[in-house]
Design an enzyme around this catalytic site. Structure first.
Site, PDB file in Angstrom:
ATOM      1  N   GLY A  21       0.804  -1.220   0.000  1.00  0.00           N
ATOM      2  CA  GLY A  21       0.000   0.000   0.000  1.00  0.00           C
ATOM      3  C   GLY A  21       0.834   1.265   0.000  1.00  0.00           C
ATOM      4  O   GLY A  21       0.505   2.236   0.678  1.00  0.00           O
ATOM      5  N   LEU A  22       1.903   1.281  -0.803  1.00  0.00           N
ATOM      6  CA  LEU A  22       2.867   2.377  -0.763  1.00  0.00           C
ATOM      7  C   LEU A  22       2.565   3.502  -1.743  1.00  0.00           C
ATOM      8  O   LEU A  22       3.228   4.541  -1.694  1.00  0.00           O
ATOM      9  CB  LEU A  22       4.275   1.832  -1.054  1.00  0.00           C
ATOM     10  CG  LEU A  22       4.822   0.792  -0.080  1.00  0.00           C
ATOM     11  CD1 LEU A  22       6.139   0.222  -0.602  1.00  0.00           C
ATOM     12  CD2 LEU A  22       5.021   1.398   1.307  1.00  0.00           C
ATOM     13  N   GLY A  25      -2.512   7.533  -4.669  1.00  0.00           N
ATOM     14  CA  GLY A  25      -3.187   7.766  -5.943  1.00  0.00           C
ATOM     15  C   GLY A  25      -3.470   6.506  -6.717  1.00  0.00           C
ATOM     16  O   GLY A  25      -4.179   6.543  -7.729  1.00  0.00           O
ATOM     17  N   ASN A  26      -2.928   5.383  -6.270  1.00  0.00           N
ATOM     18  CA  ASN A  26      -3.161   4.083  -6.904  1.00  0.00           C
ATOM     19  C   ASN A  26      -4.250   3.376  -6.094  1.00  0.00           C
ATOM     20  O   ASN A  26      -3.998   2.883  -4.988  1.00  0.00           O
ATOM     21  CB  ASN A  26      -1.853   3.280  -6.906  1.00  0.00           C
ATOM     22  CG  ASN A  26      -1.972   1.921  -7.560  1.00  0.00           C
ATOM     23  OD1 ASN A  26      -3.031   1.311  -7.546  1.00  0.00           O
ATOM     24  ND2 ASN A  26      -0.879   1.437  -8.109  1.00  0.00           N
ATOM     25  N   LEU A  27      -5.463   3.343  -6.631  1.00  0.00           N
ATOM     26  CA  LEU A  27      -6.601   2.852  -5.863  1.00  0.00           C
ATOM     27  C   LEU A  27      -6.488   1.382  -5.515  1.00  0.00           C
ATOM     28  O   LEU A  27      -6.850   0.959  -4.408  1.00  0.00           O
ATOM     29  CB  LEU A  27      -7.899   3.100  -6.643  1.00  0.00           C
ATOM     30  CG  LEU A  27      -8.200   4.560  -7.011  1.00  0.00           C
ATOM     31  CD1 LEU A  27      -9.564   4.655  -7.673  1.00  0.00           C
ATOM     32  CD2 LEU A  27      -8.126   5.469  -5.787  1.00  0.00           C
ATOM     33  N   SER A  29      -3.710  -0.375  -5.125  1.00  0.00           N
ATOM     34  CA  SER A  29      -2.679  -0.517  -4.091  1.00  0.00           C
ATOM     35  C   SER A  29      -3.245  -0.199  -2.718  1.00  0.00           C
ATOM     36  O   SER A  29      -3.003  -0.924  -1.742  1.00  0.00           O
ATOM     37  CB  SER A  29      -1.494   0.401  -4.416  1.00  0.00           C
ATOM     38  OG  SER A  29      -0.556   0.413  -3.366  1.00  0.00           O
ATOM     39  N   GLU A 175       8.158   9.610 -14.943  1.00  0.00           N
ATOM     40  CA  GLU A 175       7.627   8.266 -14.712  1.00  0.00           C
ATOM     41  C   GLU A 175       7.825   7.338 -15.904  1.00  0.00           C
ATOM     42  O   GLU A 175       7.236   6.266 -15.969  1.00  0.00           O
ATOM     43  CB  GLU A 175       6.151   8.353 -14.341  1.00  0.00           C
ATOM     44  CG  GLU A 175       5.884   9.146 -13.072  1.00  0.00           C
ATOM     45  CD  GLU A 175       6.179   8.374 -11.796  1.00  0.00           C
ATOM     46  OE1 GLU A 175       5.761   7.214 -11.684  1.00  0.00           O
ATOM     47  OE2 GLU A 175       6.841   8.949 -10.904  1.00  0.00           O
ATOM     48  N   ARG A 211       2.340  12.916 -11.336  1.00  0.00           N
ATOM     49  CA  ARG A 211       3.695  12.372 -11.203  1.00  0.00           C
ATOM     50  C   ARG A 211       4.645  12.760 -12.336  1.00  0.00           C
ATOM     51  O   ARG A 211       5.843  12.494 -12.225  1.00  0.00           O
ATOM     52  CB  ARG A 211       3.626  10.851 -11.116  1.00  0.00           C
ATOM     53  CG  ARG A 211       2.779  10.348  -9.955  1.00  0.00           C
ATOM     54  CD  ARG A 211       2.949   8.856  -9.785  1.00  0.00           C
ATOM     55  NE  ARG A 211       2.001   8.302  -8.836  1.00  0.00           N
ATOM     56  CZ  ARG A 211       2.011   7.039  -8.442  1.00  0.00           C
ATOM     57  NH1 ARG A 211       2.912   6.203  -8.933  1.00  0.00           N
ATOM     58  NH2 ARG A 211       1.111   6.587  -7.587  1.00  0.00           N
ATOM     59  N   HIS A 247      -0.955   7.196 -13.822  1.00  0.00           N
ATOM     60  CA  HIS A 247      -0.181   7.300 -15.055  1.00  0.00           C
ATOM     61  C   HIS A 247      -1.147   7.382 -16.231  1.00  0.00           C
ATOM     62  O   HIS A 247      -2.255   6.837 -16.171  1.00  0.00           O
ATOM     63  CB  HIS A 247       0.747   6.089 -15.248  1.00  0.00           C
ATOM     64  CG  HIS A 247       1.822   5.981 -14.222  1.00  0.00           C
ATOM     65  ND1 HIS A 247       2.116   4.800 -13.573  1.00  0.00           N
ATOM     66  CD2 HIS A 247       2.695   6.894 -13.739  1.00  0.00           C
ATOM     67  CE1 HIS A 247       3.115   4.992 -12.733  1.00  0.00           C
ATOM     68  NE2 HIS A 247       3.471   6.259 -12.810  1.00  0.00           N
ATOM     69  N   ASN A 362      -2.135  -4.815  -7.148  1.00  0.00           N
ATOM     70  CA  ASN A 362      -1.227  -3.746  -6.737  1.00  0.00           C
ATOM     71  C   ASN A 362      -1.280  -2.575  -7.704  1.00  0.00           C
ATOM     72  O   ASN A 362      -0.485  -1.643  -7.597  1.00  0.00           O
ATOM     73  CB  ASN A 362       0.212  -4.267  -6.631  1.00  0.00           C
ATOM     74  CG  ASN A 362       0.763  -4.159  -5.225  1.00  0.00           C
ATOM     75  OD1 ASN A 362       0.202  -3.461  -4.390  1.00  0.00           O
ATOM     76  ND2 ASN A 362       1.874  -4.819  -4.961  1.00  0.00           N
ATOM     77  N   CYS A 368       1.523  -2.176 -17.750  1.00  0.00           N
ATOM     78  CA  CYS A 368       2.508  -1.790 -16.726  1.00  0.00           C
ATOM     79  C   CYS A 368       3.705  -2.728 -16.731  1.00  0.00           C
ATOM     80  O   CYS A 368       4.828  -2.318 -16.437  1.00  0.00           O
ATOM     81  CB  CYS A 368       1.860  -1.815 -15.341  1.00  0.00           C
ATOM     82  SG  CYS A 368       0.852  -0.373 -14.956  1.00  0.00           S
TER      83      CYS A 368
END
Length: 440
Positions: A21-22, A25-27, A29, A175, A211, A247, A362, A368
């Site tokens: 969970g780092l 903005g990444n739902l 994760s 990125e 980003r 992204h 994740n 990706c």
């Protein structure tokens, strides 16, 4: 125009794949933070996706996982003593930092670098700029090892130029290829490079972080020697970022002369398309495929990762193939749109659904997991051959994964000192298969 192939260099998912969970903005994760992961299954899924493309007759490459845990980070954070002492102290005093040190996020090689093929560059070489990934701590640690990997794979100044990452400052936040699309008539022909950014240098935004900066994109285009008239810079919509499109490849993918994107992908859709049409004039006729909000709500597009798919030209198929996550088949709106799209006469003629659920949980879909590198026959012959996949090599990597990876891993397990040894041994065995022992 020389013959060229688009090679997908997938990231081999590492043994420390976990749901830490780092990523702000990444739902996905955030939703799955703390859950138990299955590194063995994650790597198997990624390798089977590679096998699908090998069997289809495409050129497939792989990039190895980075060394984990990152002891340099933990030492710089003030922890000392033996490896066992460092891990124990970090687990006790800074468990979030320990998760950062074990992050396996380098498997998403769309963020490894931005790539410009030799057909587009002033000096006729293939250019790669590793992304600094400066916005997120766990990702900002990757570029030194990623650069070393790229130098090992793309060695030789005659054909390749591997640049240094941009300065580690928020104005240069980069990125990589997740915010970059190359369009062309044929892979070996001159193309148009689309750079998508979320903010200007020095601009602050509320909510989820943007980003990529325009300054970073412009710096990469300059370093690669791209023609200004064939380079397009477009701003990603703030709405998409706030909805979880951290992204641009979460809402847009392109291949050859086709751009497949959601209606909400760009801040100024009409302006972006007009700029692409001007840039492509005399090279090819742009084929935009825009998915309306009325057909696929933005939330569905992001949850299903419809656009985080690989858009590929399969041998002996006239129309492009979309290699999409199985979640896009399971989501009603995206499934309906795909069915209607392939039934029509547009540029995308087939959708192949693949299972990469471990990565998806994740926040990383098929797109990706790959870095697209357009290469001539000469460049293919000059790169490190051990990372070019065939079924025998995939079988060998699968065997290492089955023997050395855990099938159950929770964030609490990262405190186990035996796990650090497991990660090192697994990576060393993978590097031997790929003939990249110098990276150990």
């Amino acid at each position: 125009m020389s013959f060229a192939a688009e090679v997908n260099f997938d990231g081999l998912i590492g043994p420390s794949h976990n749901y830490g969970g780092l990523s702000d903005g990444n739902l996905a994760s955030a939703k799955n933070a703390g859950d138990v992961s299955n590194p063995r299954e994650a790597a198997r899924q990624g390798l089977e996706k590679m096998r699908l493309l090998v069997r289809a007759g495409l050129v497939q490459g792989v990039l190895p996982p980075l060394p984990r845990p990152n002891f340099d980070l933990l030492v710089q954070a003030g922890f000392g003593g033996s490896d066992r002492d460092i891990l124990a102290a970090a687990a006790r005093e800074a468990p979030q930092l320990l998760k950062v040190a074990y992050s396996a996020s380098a498997m998403w090689t769309a963020n490894a670098a931005t790539v410009s093929p030799s057909a587009d560059t002033a000096d006729g070489r293939l250019h790669l700029t590793p992304a600094n990934l400066s916005t997120m701590l766990h990702r900002s640690l990757e570029h030194p090892d990623t650069t070393a990997t790229l130098v090992s794979v793309f060695s030789g100044d005659e054909h390749f130029a591997v640049h240094s990452a941009l300065p580690m400052h928020s104005d240069f936040a980069d990125e990589g290829a997740a915010n970059h699309v190359r369009l062309c008539a044929e892979h070996g022909a001159r193309g148009v490079e689309l750079f998508v950014y979320g903010r200007e240098a020095g601009e602050s935004t509320a909510g989820f972080p943007a980003r990529q900066t325009r300054l970073a994109s412009e710096a990469v285009a300059r370093a690669h020697g791209l023609e200004a008239s064939r380079s397009v810079f477009a701003r990603q919509s703030r709405r998409a970022i706030e909805a979880g499109a951290f992204h641009n490849d979460v809402v847009c993918v392109g291949a050859r002369d086709t751009l497949f994107f959601h209606e909400a992908a760009f801040e100024d859709t009409a302006g972006a398309l007009e700029a692409l049409k001007r840039a492509s004039s005399g090279l090819f006729e742009l084929k935009p495929v825009m998915v309306p909000e009325a057909d696929v709500p933005l939330g569905d597009a992001i949850r299903s990762y419809l656009f985080n798919s690989q858009l590929l030209q399969f041998p002996d198929e006239d129309r492009l193939v979309l290699v999409a996550p199985i979640e896009a088949q399971e989501t009603a709106s995206t499934r309906r749109f795909c069915e209607g799209m392939v039934a029509g006469n547009g540029p995308i003629g087939r959708v192949e659904f693949v299972d990469v659920r471990q990565s998806m949980r994740n926040g990383g879909g098929p797109a990706c997991l790959r870095l697209r590198v357009v290469m001539t026959e000469t460049e293919l012959g000059a790169c490190h051959q051990g990372v070019l996949m065939d079924e025998e090599t995939i079988d060998a990597l699968q065997a290492v994964v089955a023997r050395t990876y855990r099938d159950r891993l929770s964030p609490a397990d990262l405190a186990d000192p035996a796990f650090a040894d497991e990660c090192r041994i697994a990576r060393e065995e993978l590097l031997r298969v790929l003939e990249l022992e110098e990276l150990a």
